[in-house]
Design an enzyme around this catalytic site. Structure first.
Site, PDB file in Angstrom:
ATOM      1  CD  GLU A  65      -2.585   1.642   0.197  1.00 53.58           C
ATOM      2  OE1 GLU A  65      -2.429   2.762  -0.261  1.00 53.58           O
ATOM      3  OE2 GLU A  65      -3.387   0.987  -0.121  1.00 53.58           O
ATOM      4  CB  THR A  85     -12.157   5.013  -3.411  1.00 50.02           C
ATOM      5  OG1 THR A  85     -11.504   5.418  -4.513  1.00 50.02           O
ATOM      6  CG2 THR A  85     -13.593   4.688  -3.684  1.00 50.02           C
ATOM      7  CB  ALA A 143     -20.762   5.072   5.196  1.00 51.96           C
ATOM      8  CG  HIS A 162     -25.431   0.788  -2.310  1.00 52.96           C
ATOM      9  ND1 HIS A 162     -26.237   1.829  -2.372  1.00 52.96           N
ATOM     10  CD2 HIS A 162     -24.053   1.036  -2.499  1.00 52.96           C
ATOM     11  CE1 HIS A 162     -25.254   2.976  -2.325  1.00 52.96           C
ATOM     12  NE2 HIS A 162     -24.011   2.259  -2.294  1.00 52.96           N
ATOM     13  CB  ILE A 178     -13.028  -2.303  -7.560  1.00 53.89           C
ATOM     14  CG1 ILE A 178     -12.581  -3.652  -8.651  1.00 53.89           C
ATOM     15  CG2 ILE A 178     -13.931  -2.933  -6.565  1.00 53.89           C
ATOM     16  CD1 ILE A 178     -13.342  -4.217  -9.310  1.00 53.89           C
ATOM     17  CB  CYS A 186     -16.400  16.175  20.326  1.00 59.06           C
ATOM     18  SG  CYS A 186     -16.052  18.004  20.391  1.00 59.06           S
ATOM     19  CB  CYS A 188      -8.762  15.781  21.395  1.00 60.33           C
ATOM     20  SG  CYS A 188      -9.349  15.376  19.802  1.00 60.33           S
TER      21      CYS A 188
END
Length: 485
Positions: free
Chosen positions: A34, A43, A49, A52, A342, A408, A448
């Protein structure tokens, strides 16, 4: 030679990580190469998110087949890999006769694809499901859902690593050469040998395909911009709300996240630069305006962040978007699985794609099962979602659960340390962010971020100047503001 592998997977997005995990079910030495410093930096981590339903893709395509399969198995995957997933449903909202006809065609296509839980509903039912939506009717996809794409990809990758796969970050592939019955992979950090090569490079799929000698693919980038809204609006959106889709584009939609935020987008623009993720102000304004026609609760005061993602779309000579391409060209590149284009629904379809890749390999190579394979993976225990009793127990077990670093999102020092000690050896700020949600709240790290940077220094024993935010050239600090006396 830096190392040798039975299989080299190029790309550590959701598909590459899923492939590595499926391969770790067998007795193989697996290397995942990678160019970025963590998984899902492109991607796979920059999308809606959404899980489907499988109705939006042409019949008899890999997109349709793998999307339906991925949707069905997502609940089991969520339990195995310990990532958030909600089968909350989704509505495609219409207002005109033309919209109704398109929804009927979409529903019919979904039935052909094997998608289930699809239903046309009237205005009354639509507003029972999503009271704040604007529309006359809709197609309701009951089995669609939402998930955490970061923890899904991280779960796949870390489980692969726990089962023996080696992830090599910062290892961009610069060249591939066929040597005898193997491949020589040239990276900026040395050369490696592999018997099999799998091109799961996503946005870099054409580059790797060309290196393998499989030329002729035309891949374009489709950039989509998003706005993230504050959690206070989450209760107004129980499920994703989409407009009626066109043949090539699902349209600007509004989507809740599993953590309570709302995302608006994406728009779509063809781009040639696959590395630029800036979001212009005019795009944010257009996103808010367009999505407000569906869900009129988008105000500037609630916008806490924006982001963008780029989809790698394989197109023909006429610019028509093609199906996933997953192939072995034995005459050109033996022992190589080539994946091109893809894009969506790649997140939903990742594991079925990975299983298909392994089945293709089995047609050419005998794979021996790894009897030691463990499919379960545990994510970092989240303090924010624990009950009062569980929180007390965590603090008794480890006092650093009692020290909040990210106010938060209620992320503790114990969680930050666990993220820094991740199985993949990731040492970036976003590596902590994606594993814990620190810096994802209303202030977006304003209070933070530097505490987390200091914990990375402390935990890993590295100087401040070596801490990266995300990419290899994204230094958090570049030097002292003043000389110490």
């Amino acid at each position: 030679m830096k190392g040798a592998y039975d299989v080299a997977v190029i790309g550590a997005g959701v598909v590459g990580s899923a492939i590595a995990r499926e391969l770790s079910r067998y007795k193989l030495k697996i290397g995942v190469f990678e160019k970025n410093l963590d998984v899902c930096n492109e991607t796979s981590g920059r999308n809606s998110a959404v899980v489907h339903g499988g109705f939006a893709y042409d019949a008899d395509t890999l997109k349709a087949r793998f999307c339906v399969a991925g949707n069905r198995m997502m609940g089991d995957l969520s339990e195995e890999l310990d990532f958030p997933f909600k089968r909350c449903g989704k509505v495609l909202v219409g207002n005109t006769e033309e919209d109704m006809e398109q929804l009927k065609r979409t529903l019919k296509q979904g039935d052909v694809n094997g998608a289930t839980g699809l239903e046309l509903i009237d205005e009354k039912k639509l507003h029972e499901l999503v009271p704040a939506v604007v529309g006359k009717f809709a197609m309701w996809s009951k089995n669609s859902g939402i998930m955490d794409p970061f923890l899904f990809t991280i779960g796949l990758a870390e489980n692969a690593a726990e089962n023996g796969a080696k992830f090599l970050f910062g290892h961009e592939i610069l060249g591939i050469e066929r040597v005898d019955d193997d491949y020589l992979l040239r990276t900026g950090k040395g050369e490696y040998k592999a018997h099999w090569v799998i091109n799961a490079a996503g946005l870099g799929c054409k580059t790797i395909s060309d290196m393998l000698g499989i030329t002729g693919y035309h891949v374009i980038g489709s950039k989509g911009n998003y706005i993230i809204l504050d959690k206070r609006l989450g209760s107004l959106l129980p499920m994703p709300v989409y407009p009626v889709p066109s043949n090539t584009y699902m349209g600007i939609h509004v989507t809740p996240t599993v953590d309570g935020n709302v995302t608006v987008g994406p728009d779509a623009e063809n781009v040639t630069d696959f590395s630029y993720y800036g979001v212009p102000q005019k795009n944010m304004e257009e996103l808010a305006k367009s999505a407000s026609n569906l869900w009129p609760h988008i105000n500037k005061a609630d916008q806490i962040r924006n982001f963008s993602g780029i989809l790698p779309k394989w197109v023909d000579e006429n610019g028509v978007i093609q199906d996933f391409k997953i192939e072995i060209k034995e005459d050109i590149a033996p022992h190589a699985v080539n994946l091109v284009g893809i894009e969506s629904p790649g997140l939903t379809a990742a594991v079925p794609i990975a299983q298909y890749v392994v089945e293709l390999m089995k047609e050419h190579e005998r794979l021996v099962k790894n009897d030691q394979f463990i499919p379960e993976h545990k994510s970092i225990r989240r303090f924010a979602t624990a009950s009062f009793e569980e929180k007390n127990a965590l603090i008794r077990e480890n006092k650093e659960y009692g020290e909040i670093i990210c106010s938060c999102e209620q992320v503790t020092k114990a969680e930050i340390r666990a993220a820094i000690r991740n199985p993949l050896g990731v040492a970036t700020m976003t590596g902590v962010k994606y594993r814990t949600r620190a810096m994802m709240g209303t202030c977006q790290g304003g209070f933070c971020q530097m505490k987390i940077e200091q914990l990375i220094e402390e935990e890993l024993g590295i100087p401040a100047k070596d801490v990266r935010y995300s990419r290899p050239d994204s230094w958090v600090l570049t030097g002292n503001m003043r000389e110490e006396k």
